[in-house]
Scaffold this motif. Structure first.
Motif, PDB file in Angstrom:
ATOM      1  N   UNK A 259       0.828  -1.201   0.000  1.00 39.20           N
ATOM      2  CA  UNK A 259       0.000   0.000   0.000  1.00 39.20           C
ATOM      3  C   UNK A 259       0.868   1.260   0.000  1.00 39.20           C
ATOM      4  N   UNK A 260       1.965   1.258   0.727  1.00 37.41           N
ATOM      5  CA  UNK A 260       2.867   2.408   0.705  1.00 37.41           C
ATOM      6  C   UNK A 260       3.375   2.666  -0.716  1.00 37.41           C
ATOM      7  N   UNK A 261       3.696   1.600  -1.426  1.00 28.88           N
ATOM      8  CA  UNK A 261       4.169   1.761  -2.808  1.00 28.88           C
ATOM      9  C   UNK A 261       3.064   2.319  -3.699  1.00 28.88           C
ATOM     10  N   UNK A 262       1.820   1.886  -3.466  1.00 30.56           N
ATOM     11  CA  UNK A 262       0.693   2.434  -4.223  1.00 30.56           C
ATOM     12  C   UNK A 262       0.535   3.927  -3.973  1.00 30.56           C
ATOM     13  N   UNK A 269       2.093  10.393  -9.727  1.00 33.79           N
ATOM     14  CA  UNK A 269       1.139  10.750 -10.780  1.00 33.79           C
ATOM     15  C   UNK A 269       0.601  12.159 -10.583  1.00 33.79           C
ATOM     16  N   UNK A 270       0.290  12.492  -9.342  1.00 38.26           N
ATOM     17  CA  UNK A 270      -0.341  13.780  -9.047  1.00 38.26           C
ATOM     18  C   UNK A 270       0.635  14.952  -9.051  1.00 38.26           C
ATOM     19  N   UNK A 271       1.919  14.684  -8.803  1.00 34.81           N
ATOM     20  CA  UNK A 271       2.883  15.776  -8.598  1.00 34.81           C
ATOM     21  C   UNK A 271       3.974  15.850  -9.664  1.00 34.81           C
ATOM     22  N   UNK A 272       3.945  14.974 -10.633  1.00 36.80           N
ATOM     23  CA  UNK A 272       5.054  14.894 -11.595  1.00 36.80           C
ATOM     24  C   UNK A 272       5.205  16.143 -12.450  1.00 36.80           C
ATOM     25  N   UNK A 273       4.161  16.954 -12.550  1.00 40.01           N
ATOM     26  CA  UNK A 273       4.246  18.160 -13.386  1.00 40.01           C
ATOM     27  C   UNK A 273       4.673  19.401 -12.610  1.00 40.01           C
ATOM     28  N   UNK A 274       4.890  19.252 -11.308  1.00 41.44           N
ATOM     29  CA  UNK A 274       5.285  20.413 -10.489  1.00 41.44           C
ATOM     30  C   UNK A 274       6.804  20.557 -10.560  1.00 41.44           C
ATOM     31  N   UNK A 275       7.269  21.544 -11.298  1.00 42.14           N
ATOM     32  CA  UNK A 275       8.711  21.673 -11.570  1.00 42.14           C
ATOM     33  C   UNK A 275       9.506  22.139 -10.366  1.00 42.14           C
ATOM     34  N   UNK A 276       8.833  22.705  -9.375  1.00 41.23           N
ATOM     35  CA  UNK A 276       9.543  23.260  -8.213  1.00 41.23           C
ATOM     36  C   UNK A 276       9.868  22.220  -7.140  1.00 41.23           C
ATOM     37  N   UNK A 277       9.469  20.991  -7.369  1.00 38.48           N
ATOM     38  CA  UNK A 277       9.786  19.946  -6.400  1.00 38.48           C
ATOM     39  C   UNK A 277      10.449  18.768  -7.104  1.00 38.48           C
ATOM     40  N   UNK A 278      11.227  18.011  -6.322  1.00 39.46           N
ATOM     41  CA  UNK A 278      11.807  16.757  -6.799  1.00 39.46           C
ATOM     42  C   UNK A 278      11.219  15.615  -5.977  1.00 39.46           C
ATOM     43  N   UNK A 279      10.772  14.595  -6.656  1.00 36.07           N
ATOM     44  CA  UNK A 279      10.100  13.473  -6.010  1.00 36.07           C
ATOM     45  C   UNK A 279      11.087  12.354  -5.712  1.00 36.07           C
ATOM     46  N   UNK A 280      10.792  11.533  -4.711  1.00 38.16           N
ATOM     47  CA  UNK A 280      11.735  10.481  -4.288  1.00 38.16           C
ATOM     48  C   UNK A 280      11.582   9.185  -5.091  1.00 38.16           C
ATOM     49  N   UNK A 365      -2.968  18.075  -4.360  1.00 35.48           N
ATOM     50  CA  UNK A 365      -3.627  19.241  -4.958  1.00 35.48           C
ATOM     51  C   UNK A 365      -3.214  20.526  -4.265  1.00 35.48           C
ATOM     52  N   UNK A 366      -3.041  20.472  -2.951  1.00 36.91           N
ATOM     53  CA  UNK A 366      -2.608  21.667  -2.227  1.00 36.91           C
ATOM     54  C   UNK A 366      -1.169  22.048  -2.581  1.00 36.91           C
ATOM     55  N   UNK A 367      -0.308  21.053  -2.822  1.00 36.32           N
ATOM     56  CA  UNK A 367       1.062  21.347  -3.275  1.00 36.32           C
ATOM     57  C   UNK A 367       1.017  22.037  -4.628  1.00 36.32           C
ATOM     58  N   UNK A 368       0.204  21.524  -5.542  1.00 45.28           N
ATOM     59  CA  UNK A 368       0.089  22.139  -6.872  1.00 45.28           C
ATOM     60  C   UNK A 368      -0.429  23.569  -6.766  1.00 45.28           C
ATOM     61  N   UNK A 369      -1.423  23.781  -5.930  1.00 45.05           N
ATOM     62  CA  UNK A 369      -1.998  25.126  -5.780  1.00 45.05           C
ATOM     63  C   UNK A 369      -0.974  26.117  -5.242  1.00 45.05           C
TER      64      UNK A 369
END
Length: 372
Positions: A259-262, A269-280, A365-369
């Motif tokens: 479930x953690x991996x999900x 999926x939700x944050x991949x377009x936010x250029x100001x952050x790097x995902x783990x 969504x709040x991160x994107x906003x």
């Protein structure tokens, strides 16, 4: 304040398995099985099997696991141990408490030990390497073990945050966190992937002599069979009630890790377009991460954290200061540039198996906003 999305929520997990927990608690106490009884022994066997080692020694915290590991390994005054500064202070403190000297090196993009720096840090006094597997991801243990073997060094893994994480080795074998070095040390603190009701820990090994030493060192150095004391040591024993409750949770560990991996994939999926952050999410396919924490690197991190709090999303920063800048480590002239940058940017988003998809999407969504 009331959060819409909690960073962690142990009450949810308790509610889902309440009857099982109560039964384990009652079964243990109704027999008067308080200390060093079957519940602990069974849990140790099951834990060792899960990690893929021969022996597991239950203690009362991850720090205690490190303590008995370093003692049993014979590390002491005059020795040096290579580790990192981007970690919880216990990783470093246990080295100091043996009388040895921690030698701190920098981290890579995945927050873990930069293995390219290990050999530069070696001296004639180097006795051990302590890799810290952070956030549910392993250090590059294939490289670390090769260096350790070539240089005759002990490896003690701080696997507090990475139970269930794996690495595919060059020979095709898949090995789990804690199974590489002389000893692997786990925290079973309530917020970990397998967390008890308070503090708990486990030290694992394939070495029977080291296992026996750690068993004695968790119990004031006493051999409970002959009632003789062989070491000056602490009382670190995991009690039976905690072991019984953890054994209930052990049944669900595989599905909780899945479930953690999900959840991690949903965040991606939700944050991949936010250029100001790097995902783990890292490219090396040898690694299988379990996302004990979902840690992003964010521009304007402190502002983002404040905004998320205002929107009801609970987050955590671990850590905003390199450990070598803490008061107990002064004075020193250490400066690790990657660690400095990480501490300015890291932010842990909510991550626990009971999170709903809707809660994850709301947090994302709040991160994107914030950045829109």
């Amino acid at each position: 304040m009331e959060y819409k999305v909690r960073f962690a929520n142990p009450a949810k997990q308790y509610a889902e398995h309440r009857e099982e927990f109560i039964k384990a608690f009652d079964d243990t106490l109704s027999r008067g099985a308080i200390v060093n009884k079957e519940e602990l022994w069974r849990f140790e066997e099951e834990f060792a099997k899960f990690v893929g080692v021969k022996y597991a020694v239950g203690v009362n915290s991850g720090t205690s696991a490190l303590d008995v590991a370093f003692q049993a390994a014979g590390i002491g005054p005059g020795d040096e141990v290579i580790t990192v500064a981007h970690t919880f202070i216990a990783s470093i403190s246990v080295i100091y408490l043996t009388g040895a000297k921690p030698v701190l090196i920098d981290v890579g993009e995945d927050f873990n030990m930069d293995v390219s720096q290990i050999e530069k840090a070696l001296t004639p006094k180097t006795k051990a390497i302590e890799p810290v597997h952070l956030n549910g991801r392993l250090c590059d243990m294939e490289v670390i073990m090769e260096i350790a073997k070539r240089k005759g060094l002990i490896v003690i893994e701080d696997a507090a945050q990475s139970l269930g994480a794996t690495l595919k080795m060059g020979d095709g074998n898949v090995k789990s966190a804690g199974s590489f070095g002389l000893v692997g040390c786990f925290s079973l603190y309530w917020a970990k992937t397998l967390g008890g009701f308070g503090n708990n820990g486990m030290a694992v090994t394939d070495d029977p002599e080291i296992a026996q030493k750690m068993r004695l060192m968790r119990y004031n150095g006493e051999n409970r069979e002959d009632r003789k004391f062989y070491y000056h040591a602490h009382n670190f024993l995991m009690d039976n009630v905690h072991a019984a409750l953890l054994q209930v949770k052990m049944k669900y560990l595989a599905q909780w890790l899945a479930r953690r991996k999900e959840i991690a994939e949903l965040y991606r999926k939700e944050l991949s377009t936010v250029s100001q952050i790097r995902l783990p999410h890292f490219k090396d396919s040898r690694f299988s991460d379990v996302y004990t924490n979902y840690v992003i690197r964010a521009e304007r991190r402190d502002e983002l954290k404040q905004y998320l709090q205002e929107q009801g999303v609970e987050t955590l920063v671990s850590w905003d200061t390199p450990m070598y800048r803490q008061p107990l480590m002064q004075p020193n002239d250490i400066f690790l540039p990657a660690t400095e940058n990480v501490c300015k940017e890291v932010l842990s988003l909510p991550m626990y198996p009971e999170l709903t998809d809707e809660e994850v999407k709301y947090a994302a969504d709040q991160v994107r906003k914030f950045y829109s």
